[in-house]
Design a protein around this motif. Structure first.
Motif, PDB file in Angstrom:
ATOM      1  N   ARG A  96      -1.716   2.239  -5.669  1.00 53.30           N
ATOM      2  CA  ARG A  96      -1.671   2.178  -4.214  1.00 53.30           C
ATOM      3  C   ARG A  96      -1.668   0.786  -3.594  1.00 53.30           C
ATOM      4  O   ARG A  96      -1.031   0.573  -2.573  1.00 53.30           O
ATOM      5  CB  ARG A  96      -2.852   2.967  -3.655  1.00 53.30           C
TER       6      ARG A  96
ATOM      7  N   CYS B 287       0.847  -1.195   0.000  1.00 54.57           N
ATOM      8  CA  CYS B 287       0.000   0.000   0.000  1.00 54.57           C
ATOM      9  C   CYS B 287       0.874   1.234   0.000  1.00 54.57           C
ATOM     10  O   CYS B 287       2.037   1.196   0.385  1.00 54.57           O
ATOM     11  CB  CYS B 287      -0.973  -0.061   1.162  1.00 54.57           C
ATOM     12  N   ASP B 288       0.255   2.331  -0.482  1.00 53.31           N
ATOM     13  CA  ASP B 288       0.957   3.603  -0.574  1.00 53.31           C
ATOM     14  C   ASP B 288      -0.028   4.693  -0.180  1.00 53.31           C
ATOM     15  O   ASP B 288      -1.162   4.717  -0.667  1.00 53.31           O
ATOM     16  CB  ASP B 288       1.451   3.819  -2.005  1.00 53.31           C
ATOM     17  N   SER B 289       0.363   5.573   0.715  1.00 55.38           N
ATOM     18  CA  SER B 289      -0.530   6.652   1.157  1.00 55.38           C
ATOM     19  C   SER B 289      -0.667   7.750   0.114  1.00 55.38           C
ATOM     20  O   SER B 289      -1.574   8.572   0.199  1.00 55.38           O
ATOM     21  CB  SER B 289      -0.038   7.243   2.479  1.00 55.38           C
TER      22      SER B 289
ATOM     23  N   LYS C 101      -2.078   9.087  -2.896  1.00 55.95           N
ATOM     24  CA  LYS C 101      -3.237   8.741  -3.721  1.00 55.95           C
ATOM     25  C   LYS C 101      -3.039   9.064  -5.203  1.00 55.95           C
ATOM     26  O   LYS C 101      -3.875   8.718  -6.028  1.00 55.95           O
ATOM     27  CB  LYS C 101      -4.491   9.414  -3.183  1.00 55.95           C
TER      28      LYS C 101
END
Length: 115
Positions: free
Chosen positions: A85, A77-79, A81
């Motif tokens: 993600r 996951c990646d914050s 946007k």
């Protein structure tokens, strides 16, 4: 950003890890979920994550007969946007596996990166 590094301890004969191309996943494909009692331990703290709805748009990949000298690295996951993600991942039943194939043995490392 959370990254996952996954590798088999011995050559995978059964239930390989598959990953979904994150660029094919949309927010509406995701269902928030809780994982309780992970690793068959009821005392493991609850973890939050997502279940992925089926979509014909998704593209899935796996490495058949993956060896211990190979590693899969993927973004969990990646914050941010503005970027791809979330990477769906799961073990799959490989129809080419022999009926008496050895169970998969693997190890993973999850890392957290900050900017």
């Amino acid at each position: 950003m959370l990254m996952n590094l996954w590798r088999p301890i011995k050559t995978v004969e059964k239930t390989p890890l598959a990953v979904c191309d994150a660029s094919t996943v949309r927010d509406e494909d995701l269902n928030p979920s809780e994982i309780r009692g992970g690793l068959n331990d009821p005392n493991t703290p609850t973890m939050c994550g997502y279940n992925l709805n089926y979509s014909p748009r998704h593209r899935w990949y796996y490495v058949p007969a993956m060896r211990p000298d190979e590693i899969l690295a993927f973004k969990l996951c990646d914050s941010d946007k503005t970027r791809v993600r979330l990477t769906g991942h799961t073990a799959i039943d490989d129809p080419t596996s022999a009926p008496d194939a050895a169970p998969r043995e693997s190890i993973e490392i999850r890392t957290i990166s900050f900017c």
